[in-house]
Design an enzyme around this catalytic site. Structure first.
Site, mmCIF file in Angstrom:
data_model
loop_
_atom_site.group_PDB
_atom_site.id
_atom_site.type_symbol
_atom_site.label_atom_id
_atom_site.label_comp_id
_atom_site.label_asym_id
_atom_site.label_seq_id
_atom_site.Cartn_x
_atom_site.Cartn_y
_atom_site.Cartn_z
ATOM 1 N N CYS A 128 8.112 14.336 4.422
ATOM 2 C CA CYS A 128 6.978 13.682 3.755
ATOM 3 C C CYS A 128 7.487 12.349 3.218
ATOM 4 O O CYS A 128 8.362 12.329 2.347
ATOM 5 C CB CYS A 128 6.432 14.530 2.608
ATOM 6 S SG CYS A 128 5.241 13.611 1.600
ATOM 7 N N HIS B 102 3.094 7.291 -14.887
ATOM 8 C CA HIS B 102 4.414 6.668 -15.018
ATOM 9 C C HIS B 102 4.651 6.229 -16.472
ATOM 10 O O HIS B 102 5.733 6.410 -17.037
ATOM 11 C CB HIS B 102 4.523 5.434 -14.111
ATOM 12 C CG HIS B 102 4.227 5.720 -12.665
ATOM 13 N ND1 HIS B 102 3.260 5.047 -11.971
ATOM 14 C CD2 HIS B 102 4.765 6.615 -11.806
ATOM 15 C CE1 HIS B 102 3.216 5.514 -10.727
ATOM 16 N NE2 HIS B 102 4.121 6.468 -10.600
ATOM 17 N N HIS C 124 0.773 3.584 -12.899
ATOM 18 C CA HIS C 124 -0.425 4.170 -13.503
ATOM 19 C C HIS C 124 0.000 4.904 -14.781
ATOM 20 O O HIS C 124 1.195 4.907 -15.139
ATOM 21 C CB HIS C 124 -1.173 5.075 -12.517
ATOM 22 C CG HIS C 124 -0.378 6.225 -11.959
ATOM 23 N ND1 HIS C 124 0.257 7.156 -12.742
ATOM 24 C CD2 HIS C 124 -0.120 6.596 -10.667
ATOM 25 C CE1 HIS C 124 0.850 8.059 -11.988
ATOM 26 N NE2 HIS C 124 0.657 7.736 -10.706
ATOM 27 N N HIS D 261 1.039 15.382 -1.695
ATOM 28 C CA HIS D 261 0.362 14.140 -1.317
ATOM 29 C C HIS D 261 -0.900 14.330 -0.482
ATOM 30 O O HIS D 261 -1.625 13.366 -0.240
ATOM 31 C CB HIS D 261 1.342 13.212 -0.587
ATOM 32 C CG HIS D 261 2.365 12.623 -1.508
ATOM 33 N ND1 HIS D 261 3.573 13.240 -1.774
ATOM 34 C CD2 HIS D 261 2.338 11.503 -2.259
ATOM 35 C CE1 HIS D 261 4.243 12.508 -2.645
ATOM 36 N NE2 HIS D 261 3.521 11.442 -2.955
ATOM 37 N N CYS E 119 1.446 17.687 3.249
ATOM 38 C CA CYS E 119 2.273 17.925 2.060
ATOM 39 C C CYS E 119 1.362 18.394 0.923
ATOM 40 O O CYS E 119 0.319 17.785 0.672
ATOM 41 C CB CYS E 119 2.985 16.628 1.678
ATOM 42 S SG CYS E 119 3.623 16.613 0.000
ATOM 43 N N CYS F 203 6.955 11.884 -0.598
ATOM 44 C CA CYS F 203 7.981 12.531 -1.438
ATOM 45 C C CYS F 203 9.373 12.028 -1.078
ATOM 46 O O CYS F 203 10.317 12.256 -1.835
ATOM 47 C CB CYS F 203 7.984 14.045 -1.238
ATOM 48 S SG CYS F 203 6.509 14.883 -1.782
ATOM 49 N N LYS G 90 -3.361 16.465 -10.327
ATOM 50 C CA LYS G 90 -2.357 15.480 -10.725
ATOM 51 C C LYS G 90 -2.903 14.092 -10.420
ATOM 52 O O LYS G 90 -3.315 13.817 -9.290
ATOM 53 C CB LYS G 90 -1.075 15.711 -9.938
ATOM 54 C CG LYS G 90 0.038 14.742 -10.320
ATOM 55 C CD LYS G 90 1.261 14.901 -9.449
ATOM 56 C CE LYS G 90 2.343 13.907 -9.835
ATOM 57 N NZ LYS G 90 3.151 13.455 -8.740
ATOM 58 N N LYS H 93 -2.139 7.510 -7.465
ATOM 59 C CA LYS H 93 -2.757 6.374 -6.786
ATOM 60 C C LYS H 93 -3.202 6.789 -5.388
ATOM 61 O O LYS H 93 -4.246 6.384 -4.918
ATOM 62 C CB LYS H 93 -1.758 5.224 -6.674
ATOM 63 C CG LYS H 93 -1.486 4.513 -7.972
ATOM 64 C CD LYS H 93 -2.631 3.660 -8.434
ATOM 65 C CE LYS H 93 -2.635 2.323 -7.701
ATOM 66 N NZ LYS H 93 -3.534 1.363 -8.328
HETATM 67 N N1 MSP Z 1 11.577 7.354 -7.277
HETATM 68 C C1 MSP Z 1 11.418 8.716 -7.624
HETATM 69 C C2 MSP Z 1 12.309 9.100 -8.788
HETATM 70 C C3 MSP Z 1 13.746 8.865 -8.566
HETATM 71 S S1 MSP Z 1 14.695 9.250 -9.967
HETATM 72 C C4 MSP Z 1 16.262 9.197 -9.462
HETATM 73 C C5 MSP Z 1 9.970 8.987 -8.010
HETATM 74 N N2 MSP Z 1 9.266 7.934 -8.370
HETATM 75 S S2 MSP Z 1 7.710 7.945 -8.732
HETATM 76 O O1 MSP Z 1 7.393 6.592 -9.048
HETATM 77 O O2 MSP Z 1 6.958 8.551 -7.691
HETATM 78 O O3 MSP Z 1 7.501 8.886 -9.948
HETATM 79 C C6 MSP Z 1 8.193 8.705 -11.124
HETATM 80 C C7 MSP Z 1 7.756 9.658 -12.192
HETATM 81 O O4 MSP Z 1 6.374 9.531 -12.498
HETATM 82 C C8 MSP Z 1 7.979 11.115 -11.828
HETATM 83 O O5 MSP Z 1 8.656 11.737 -12.899
HETATM 84 C C9 MSP Z 1 6.610 11.679 -11.691
HETATM 85 O O6 MSP Z 1 6.534 13.014 -12.040
HETATM 86 C C10 MSP Z 1 5.866 10.817 -12.708
HETATM 87 N N3 MSP Z 1 4.464 10.898 -12.455
HETATM 88 C C11 MSP Z 1 3.786 10.463 -11.354
HETATM 89 N N4 MSP Z 1 2.492 10.862 -11.477
HETATM 90 C C12 MSP Z 1 2.336 11.555 -12.639
HETATM 91 C C13 MSP Z 1 1.274 12.143 -13.313
HETATM 92 N N5 MSP Z 1 0.067 12.167 -12.815
HETATM 93 N N6 MSP Z 1 1.524 12.698 -14.517
HETATM 94 C C14 MSP Z 1 2.749 12.662 -15.111
HETATM 95 N N7 MSP Z 1 3.774 12.119 -14.509
HETATM 96 C C15 MSP Z 1 3.592 11.615 -13.247
HETATM 97 O O7 MSP Z 1 9.555 10.126 -7.999
#
Ligand code: MSP
Length: 525
Positions: A130, A24, A21, A158, A155, A133, A305, A308
């Site tokens: 969780c 990311h 999304h 989540h 959590c 997380c 925040k 998905k």
């Molecule tokens: N797999 C772990 C990271 C491991 S790094 C060794 C993870 N993955 S994630 O896919 O859930 O998230 C990746 C990144 O996307 C994180 O930095 C997270 O903060 C970011 N974001 C997820 N949702 C977000 C928003 N709504 N806004 C900004 N960044 C967001 O965590």
């Protein structure tokens, strides 16, 4: 600072349980702008991104979809995560998957070294976990559930129930590193940024660290613990190591020495993993800690925040299909102070697209090119004597170039763009005041007209060079119209104002075409 120094920048590796999304994509774009800027500055740049494929979260999703976790990961990487990089024009140098052999083998090597050095022991753990997380939670991380989860602890991130787990695991003696970590934060205040994230982490570590459970026995989707194959490595311990396994750790010492340490761009929710667990792991292995961990803010939708799991996720191509990748990149980097939370809204995106990209920058470029074509048959005129307003534009070019570079060195991407935009605004004001269309009416003003248009052409060329890391597509089109030498992305950014172009200009297609309002309010996206 054009000393060719090493700049290794990373994004978190993304869970492949679901499709990307815009949250990311936001992390990707920020790291990409930094990488492109440093590359263009001549620094020895390396930009890594990738996917996090082990652990219970992925295993459960795959099982629910009736495929093996590896099949699921392959499908998501191929159909969603790799294509994301094209959708938003990401210039990564490498893409690591935690199922890559180079990764798995060297995770085992790292773990074995820690085991041999006496940093790992067996113990029992009981706690709330969780799966969203992939982390054990302290009581303070839990809140009361609502709706279908009323009466349960969930959590806080989540909003889903946690699971009580009790297991015999391997533990990493993280508690031994509390003081060394505090010393690190003290000696290098920039190690964790921004300040808000730093403060939170420092007070967390001051309360004292516990040891970390680093293996799991109840499922087998992970890297096997080398001395005891009935355990797999805890997914975060595995995932953090991507930053060194991709850089050559264990198999290419030269590449590793050249790249490591890295600047990690992560969301603030995972800054603790990167600024506490990760440096402790590296210290235990006798390796250098990262250069910096920057925890950016969240994209909020409806004040929360975006995610998905809460059904507020917006797919990046919902935006790029209408506005294009440049507008996506510009909007998120400009509208949100990097390091703070920011609310996404279609109205704000549309308004900035129209006012800043289409009217501010796009029109400026097309008007200047059109006037050189009309009044000088496309040949860029020489400048005569410079008057104060012409000199002021040249001074601004020099000033904003240095200021933007300084902002980038502090990871203040929004500030860098705001600096460059001063040149956009000043050039627009300059053209309004100098009125080249009026000068063109009297042949006696020919030299003055030439000076004005020469100044304007120089200015938009400088903009193409400075904006290339942010809006690479539009910058490249403008560069082509200016008959600039080579690729715009190769122009030394720290002397952007010294760019060399051809003696003529050619036609410029609209950089940011008009978008019909029915599409720009998001309803058609
Ligand atoms: N797999 C772990 C990271 C491991 S790094 C060794 C993870 N993955 S994630 O896919 O859930 O998230 C990746 C990144 O996307 C994180 O930095 C997270 O903060 C970011 N974001 C997820 N949702 C977000 C928003 N709504 N806004 C900004 N960044 C967001 O965590």
């Amino acid at each position: 600072m054009s000393d060719g120094s090493s700049f290794y920048v990373t994004t978190p590796i993304f869970y492949v349980n679901d499709v990307p999304h815009i949250g990311h994509a936001y992390t990707e774009v920020a790291a990409d702008v930094l990488a492109r800027w440093h590359r263009q500055a001549g620094d020895d740049t390396w930009f890594l991104t990738g996917t996090d494929e082990h652990g219970q979260k992925i295993l459960r999703t795959a099982t629910a979809n009736g495929v093996t976790p590896k099949e699921w990961a392959d499908r998501l990487v191929e159909t969603a995560w790799q294509p994301l990089l094209k959708t938003i024009d990401i210039s990564n140098d490498d893409f690591i998957r935690t199922t890559d052999e180079r990764h798995e083998v060297n995770v085992q090597l790292f773990l074995q070294r820690l085991f041999d050095a006496g940093y790992i022991y067996t113990g029992e753990y009981e706690g709330y976990y969780c799966v969203g997380c992939e982390e054990y939670k302290a009581d303070s991380d839990l809140v009361d559930g609502t709706g279908e989860y009323a009466g349960q602890k969930v959590c806080a991130i989540h909003s889903k129930p946690v699971e009580l787990l009790k297991e015999r695991n391997y533990f990493f003696k993280m508690s031994e590193f509390s003081q060394r970590l505090l010393d690190l934060y003290d000696e290098n205040p920039n190690f964790i940024q921004p300040e808000s994230v730093r403060n939170e982490i420092v007070s967390f570590v001051r309360r004292g660290l516990t040891d970390l459970s680093i293996s799991r026995q109840t499922f087998d989707w992970g890297v096997k613990v080398p001395w005891d194959e009935s355990h797999v490595v805890y997914v975060w311990f595995d995932a953090l190591l991507n930053y060194i396994t991709a850089a050559g750790y264990g198999y290419d010492d030269e590449a590793f020495a050249r790249r490591w340490p890295a600047t990690h761009i992560v969301g603030k929710d995972i800054a603790r993993f990167h600024a506490v667990i990760w440096p402790a792991m590296l210290m235990a292995a006798g390796l250098e800690v990262p250069k910096q961990v920057f925890g950016h803010g969240w994209l909020l939708v409806g004040g929360e925040k975006m995610s998905k799991s809460k059904l507020t996720g917006i797919a990046p191509n919902q935006i790029t299909d209408t506005f294009g990748s440049d507008a996506f990149r510009y909007y998120f980097m400009r509208a949100i102070n990097f390091g703070q939370d920011g609310s996404f809204s279609w109205e704000d995106l549309s308004a900035r697209y129209q006012a800043e990209l289409a009217n501010g920058f796009g029109n400026l470029a097309s008007r200047v090119i059109a006037m050189v074509t009309r009044y000088f048959d496309g040949v860029v005129p020489d400048a005569g004597v410079l008057d104060a307003p012409d000199q002021a534009i040249r001074d601004t070019e020099v000033r904003v170039t240095a200021a933007a570079d300084d902002a980038i060195s502090r990871l203040a991407i929004h500030e860098a763009i705001a600096q460059v935009w001063q040149l956009v605004d000043e050039l627009n004001g300059y053209i309004t005041l100098q009125e080249p269309w009026a000068l063109s009416k009297d042949p006696a003003n020919r030299e003055r007209l030439g000076t004005v248009l020469n100044t304007a052409v120089r200015g938009i060329g400088t903009l193409a060079v400075l904006l290339s890391p942010v809006i690479p597509e539009a910058s490249s089109k403008l560069w082509t119209a200016l008959n600039g030498a080579g690729a715009v992305s190769d122009q030394p950014i720290r002397s952007a104002f010294d760019w060399a172009g051809g003696t003529t200009v050619s036609a410029l297609e609209p950089l940011f075409p008009r978008i019909e309002s029915s599409e720009s309010d998001g309803s058609a996206a």
